[in-house]
Design an enzyme around this catalytic site. Structure first.
Site, PDB file in Angstrom:
ATOM      1  N   HIS A 194      11.406  46.466  23.972  1.00 34.12           N
ATOM      2  CA  HIS A 194      11.139  47.461  25.012  1.00 34.12           C
ATOM      3  C   HIS A 194      11.335  48.857  24.411  1.00 34.12           C
ATOM      4  CE1 HIS A 194      11.732  44.838  28.877  1.00 34.12           C
ATOM      5  NE2 HIS A 194      10.907  44.286  28.007  1.00 34.12           N
ATOM      6  N   GLU A 206      13.000  51.419  25.398  1.00 32.41           N
ATOM      7  CA  GLU A 206      14.391  51.910  25.384  1.00 32.41           C
ATOM      8  C   GLU A 206      15.168  51.324  24.203  1.00 32.41           C
ATOM      9  OE1 GLU A 206      12.709  50.447  27.909  1.00 32.41           O
ATOM     10  OE2 GLU A 206      13.737  50.754  29.805  1.00 32.41           O
ATOM     11  N   CYS A 212      15.161  47.672  32.738  1.00 30.19           N
ATOM     12  CA  CYS A 212      15.534  46.313  33.139  1.00 30.19           C
ATOM     13  C   CYS A 212      17.016  46.094  32.805  1.00 30.19           C
ATOM     14  CB  CYS A 212      14.665  45.293  32.401  1.00 30.19           C
ATOM     15  SG  CYS A 212      15.054  45.162  30.633  1.00 30.19           S
TER      16      CYS A 212
END
Lengths: 162, 162
Positions: free
Chosen positions: A66, A68, A96
């Site tokens: 992801h 991030e 998430c």
């Protein structure tokens, strides 16, 4: 102290354009057929951008890739420490649970996100990672910055898949 | 269908010694001054071990370098896909929220862990990631396999820090 608010109440907070850089990274993800999410890690004291990343799950064949996670790993590599205490993270979508816990471990000072994610978010929805007694560092959280633009990119992407 | 049980009820389940390999990886972590956690990813149909990893947060200066994340990334690289649907993951400690969500994204078939982690766990404690409506794949979960041995390594490590 942790605070939470919608970005509308923080006038001019994206003056340096960090969320715009995250949006550009989200557009790059879409070009590669990835779910369009982008993230930026900023050194809060200098304002220097340490890392910009796009979601790369499919390209890297890595379920943890992801935006991030990639931005945090790059910034940590750059600063030569797993702890990014003086850093802020800007991301186009509510993180998430995986990314929220990574943000906690990295001791990110402030999290600023764009669109809310009722189906998969782990900050304001679902696991609510930062509100758990098992979470030992919670960043300041600002949700909804450039919310419409961040949500639009995702909407276009999923419409295109149909 | 998801099921949860303590490993004591699954007689001989570690006959192939996967948790022993995870314990060896945890001991390696301790030798490098890392919190001693180890993980193994197994192809469930062949029984082949795809990846073994130790926690490497300090060595790699990477806040995401938990044993589970590293094992999942290595197995995904090996299989050239971010989805490890036919794979099981053995880990010496109850996964945190970051690792639990990564396990969900990787579509791991079964998670087997050793020691329970009331302070930082994200499966049976805190975020309880697999029980959230925002979690779209939940593995079968078996907790408490080789629990005493897995907990003892951690206890010794933290006692040594004092």
């Amino acid at each position: 102290m942790q605070f939470r608010e919608r970005a509308g109440t923080v006038a001019g907070m994206d003056a340096p354009g960090y969320m715009q850089q995250a949006l550009d990274a989200a557009r790059t993800a879409a070009e590669y057929g990835e779910v369009p999410v982008g993230a930026v890690v900023v050194d809060a004291s200098s304002g220097h951008v340490l890392a910009v990343a796009s979601n790369r799950v499919e390209q890297d064949r890595d379920p943890t890739a992801h935006a991030e996670i990639l931005a945090i790993r790059a910034a940590a590599r750059d600063l030569k420490t797993p702890r990014l205490s003086g850093c802020d993270l800007y991301v186009t979508l509510e993180p998430c649970a995986m990314c929220a816990q990574a943000i906690a471990f990295a001791r990110i000072r402030r999290l600023v996100f764009g669109a809310y994610d009722p189906k998969g978010g782990g900050v304001e929805h679902g696991a609510r990672v930062f509100s758990q007694p098992t979470c030992h560092h919670a960043p300041d959280v600002v949700g909804g910055m450039e919310e419409a633009a961040c949500a639009e990119i995702l909407k276009e992407f999923f419409a295109g898949l149909r």
